[in-house]
Design an enzyme around this catalytic site. Structure first.
Site, PDB file in Angstrom:
ATOM      1  N   GLY A 142      -9.212  -8.227   0.790  1.00  0.00           N
ATOM      2  CA  GLY A 142      -7.977  -8.110   1.568  1.00  0.00           C
ATOM      3  C   GLY A 142      -7.251  -9.437   1.713  1.00  0.00           C
ATOM      4  O   GLY A 142      -6.036  -9.518   1.508  1.00  0.00           O
ATOM      5  N   LYS A 146     -17.554 -15.950   4.749  1.00  0.00           N
ATOM      6  CA  LYS A 146     -18.984 -15.747   5.018  1.00  0.00           C
ATOM      7  C   LYS A 146     -19.798 -15.519   3.753  1.00  0.00           C
ATOM      8  O   LYS A 146     -19.590 -14.558   3.028  1.00  0.00           O
ATOM      9  CB  LYS A 146     -19.165 -14.550   5.963  1.00  0.00           C
ATOM     10  CG  LYS A 146     -18.682 -14.848   7.374  1.00  0.00           C
ATOM     11  CD  LYS A 146     -18.890 -13.666   8.293  1.00  0.00           C
ATOM     12  CE  LYS A 146     -20.359 -13.486   8.656  1.00  0.00           C
ATOM     13  NZ  LYS A 146     -20.561 -12.254   9.474  1.00  0.00           N
ATOM     14  N   ARG A 159       0.824  -1.212   0.000  1.00  0.00           N
ATOM     15  CA  ARG A 159       0.000   0.000   0.000  1.00  0.00           C
ATOM     16  C   ARG A 159       0.861   1.267   0.000  1.00  0.00           C
ATOM     17  O   ARG A 159       0.468   2.275  -0.593  1.00  0.00           O
ATOM     18  CB  ARG A 159      -0.933  -0.002   1.202  1.00  0.00           C
ATOM     19  CG  ARG A 159      -2.080  -0.965   1.003  1.00  0.00           C
ATOM     20  CD  ARG A 159      -2.943  -1.008   2.212  1.00  0.00           C
ATOM     21  NE  ARG A 159      -4.236  -1.597   1.903  1.00  0.00           N
ATOM     22  CZ  ARG A 159      -5.073  -2.030   2.823  1.00  0.00           C
ATOM     23  NH1 ARG A 159      -4.755  -1.942   4.102  1.00  0.00           N
ATOM     24  NH2 ARG A 159      -6.227  -2.544   2.483  1.00  0.00           N
ATOM     25  N   GLY A 219     -12.594  -3.893   1.590  1.00  0.00           N
ATOM     26  CA  GLY A 219     -13.987  -3.481   1.722  1.00  0.00           C
ATOM     27  C   GLY A 219     -14.451  -2.633   0.552  1.00  0.00           C
ATOM     28  O   GLY A 219     -15.560  -2.806   0.042  1.00  0.00           O
TER      29      GLY A 219
HETATM   30  P1  ADP Z   1     -11.420 -11.493   1.278  1.00  0.00           P
HETATM   31  O1  ADP Z   1     -10.792 -10.687   2.391  1.00  0.00           O
HETATM   32  O2  ADP Z   1     -10.458 -11.787   0.191  1.00  0.00           O
HETATM   33  O3  ADP Z   1     -12.703 -10.866   0.803  1.00  0.00           O
HETATM   34  P2  ADP Z   1     -12.761 -13.180   3.183  1.00  0.00           P
HETATM   35  O4  ADP Z   1     -12.441 -12.206   4.264  1.00  0.00           O
HETATM   36  O5  ADP Z   1     -14.160 -13.275   2.745  1.00  0.00           O
HETATM   37  O6  ADP Z   1     -11.821 -12.902   1.909  1.00  0.00           O
HETATM   38  O7  ADP Z   1     -12.356 -14.651   3.633  1.00  0.00           O
HETATM   39  C1  ADP Z   1     -11.034 -15.007   3.930  1.00  0.00           C
HETATM   40  C2  ADP Z   1     -10.996 -16.079   4.980  1.00  0.00           C
HETATM   41  O8  ADP Z   1     -11.830 -17.177   4.635  1.00  0.00           O
HETATM   42  C3  ADP Z   1      -9.607 -16.637   5.153  1.00  0.00           C
HETATM   43  O9  ADP Z   1      -9.125 -16.265   6.414  1.00  0.00           O
HETATM   44  C4  ADP Z   1      -9.799 -18.157   5.036  1.00  0.00           C
HETATM   45  O10 ADP Z   1      -9.087 -18.879   6.026  1.00  0.00           O
HETATM   46  C5  ADP Z   1     -11.284 -18.323   5.254  1.00  0.00           C
HETATM   47  N1  ADP Z   1     -11.794 -19.541   4.627  1.00  0.00           N
HETATM   48  C6  ADP Z   1     -11.698 -19.897   3.334  1.00  0.00           C
HETATM   49  N2  ADP Z   1     -12.240 -21.117   3.126  1.00  0.00           N
HETATM   50  C7  ADP Z   1     -12.707 -21.546   4.324  1.00  0.00           C
HETATM   51  C8  ADP Z   1     -13.366 -22.732   4.762  1.00  0.00           C
HETATM   52  N3  ADP Z   1     -13.652 -23.718   3.914  1.00  0.00           N
HETATM   53  N4  ADP Z   1     -13.688 -22.813   6.066  1.00  0.00           N
HETATM   54  C9  ADP Z   1     -13.402 -21.817   6.912  1.00  0.00           C
HETATM   55  N5  ADP Z   1     -12.776 -20.669   6.553  1.00  0.00           N
HETATM   56  C10 ADP Z   1     -12.431 -20.527   5.282  1.00  0.00           C
HETATM   57 MG    MG Z   2     -11.233 -10.524   4.499  1.00  0.00          MG
END
Ligand code: ADP
Ligand code: MG
Length: 407
Positions: free
Chosen positions: A361, A207, A42, A385
């Protein structure tokens, strides 16, 4: 929204003091009692705009935050280590103010010469920065506006926030987007409004409730939708498959079923995992197995990564696309046993002959941690976000104040 922003070319900055909102929110580590900057992506991403302004004879006063100090000074969240790293990258000293506003800051800024760079202390040390009360935010913005004549918004990671240094300050001075915000918005604008086809979207992460608005916004455009990560288990459960102890949001089953129906109705190819990597606990040395989703996940086990066959199918669908947007890891990539799916998707992204965009992120962190060649990806967003909200089709407050049709 199609986003025609005012940009640096619209701003006369020679001899002016320019207040620059940057996103310098980087991870810090303590090495031998010394606080050091971790991944400095960043900070690097902020350099082009700073140099653009310096080269044109502006005095640059940077406003930025670090972490969540919740409106009071927290010494561990001082921007000082960031000033050190930024000085190295710019090849010029960055004068650090110990305050967010007030007489000490005014004196520091008054002493700047054209081309000089100053960094104010963590703006979130002042409760007015993140206040819910617009009058309080405006009061702080007016203090800052006294310091200079122009405002440049380049902290893409915060443009979805209604905060004094992002929105109110933009209303106090002639305000434009910096080079990073311009580049980020152009990348998302392109995939949201004019994607070359086939157009694939890959979603993962923990989620499903975080991502369903993205699905809803993108479904009308997309040709192929791939779902992995923790969120896929709500999709699989909605199809009646046994998911054991995997992450499932029961209150989202109806919404997910609706998504599946919508995809079918629109002729969107929906790819869900056909095999998954399972374990009984999330730990480095947990024994793992690969199961076919047709058979389902046994009780006491949870799905923690997409399986090898799914990873291959997703990678092939990605490679044969002309536009790919990816948000959210395919598994718990932080642990090597559950990183293969995320790695396969990330590597396939680098092999696409077309436009590839990564938002989120943790997805960006995964690229870094897995050592993926990011130069082979069209755009890796610096904002988690903010990128998600753009993909949801939202109007972001920090961009709305920079729109061409608003002066
Ligand atoms: P981003 O920040 O890229 O939008 P998220 O915050 O939605 O991604 O999700 C990232 C998290 O999801 C990671 O910490 C990862 O460990 C978790 N994750 C991915 N697959 C699974 C799974 N099958 N069960 C539990 N956690 C998961
Ligand atoms: Mg995230």
């Amino acid at each position: 929204m199609s986003m025609h922003l005012r940009t640096l070319d619209d701003l006369n900055v020679a001899g002016k003091t320019v207040l620059l909102r940057a996103d310098l929110n980087v991870p810090l580590h303590t090495v031998d009692g010394q606080v050091q900057v971790g991944d400095d992506k960043r900070i690097r991403a902020s350099v082009p705009t700073i140099n653009w302004l310096r080269e044109r004879g502006a005095r640059v006063v940077i406003l930025a935050h670090l972490g969540r100090p919740k409106g009071k000074p927290v010494p561990e969240l001082s921007l000082r280590p960031v000033a050190v790293r930024l000085s190295e990258l710019l090849g010029t000293p960055v004068l650090m103010a110990d305050q967010v506003s007030g007489p000490a800051v005014e004196r520091l800024v008054a002493g700047l010469e054209p081309g000089d760079v100053a960094l104010l202390e963590n703006v979130r040390f002042d409760p007015r920065e993140t206040s819910k009360d617009a009058d309080e935010r405006t009061e702080l913005a007016r203090d800052w506006a006294e310091l200079g004549e122009r405002y440049v918004s380049d902290g893409f990671g915060v443009v979805h926030r209604e905060q004094a240094s992002v929105t109110e300050l933009a209303l106090e001075l002639p305000a434009v987007a910096g080079l990073l915000v311009e580049r980020e918005v152009a990348a998302f604008d392109k995939v949201l409004t004019d994607p070359a086809r086939p157009y694939s979207v890959v979603l993962g992460g923990s989620k499903v409730s975080d991502k369903l608005k993205v699905v809803a916004n993108l479904l009308p455009q997309v040709d192929r939708l791939m779902i992995g990560g923790g969120m896929c288990f709500t999709f699989l459960a909605a199809q009646g498959l046994p998911v054991g102890g995997s992450l499932v949001e029961l209150d989202q089953i109806d919404a997910v079923s609706d998504c599946i129906a919508q995809a079918a109705q629109r002729g969107v190819q929906l790819l869900l995992p056909t095999d998954v990597v399972i374990a009984q606990e999330i730990s480095v040395d947990a024994p793992t197995q690969v199961v076919e989703m047709e058979a389902g996940i046994p009780d006491g086990w949870m799905g923690l990564d997409i399986g090898p066959r799914t990873a291959q199918a997703f990678a092939a669908a990605i490679r044969s696309s002309a536009t790919v947007v990816w948000n959210g890891p395919m598994g718990v990539f932080e642990l090597p046993a559950f990183a293969a799916g995320t790695r396969a998707v990330a590597e396939a992204m680098t092999e696409v002959d077309g436009t590839t965009v990564v938002g989120g992120g943790d997805s960006a962190a995964a690229l870094h941690e897995l050592g993926i060649d990011e130069s082979a990806i069209t755009h890796v967003s610096t904002g988690g976000g903010a990128s998600l909200e753009l993909l949801e089709g939202k109007t972001l407050p920090g961009l709305a104040v920079l729109r061409r049709d608003i002066s």
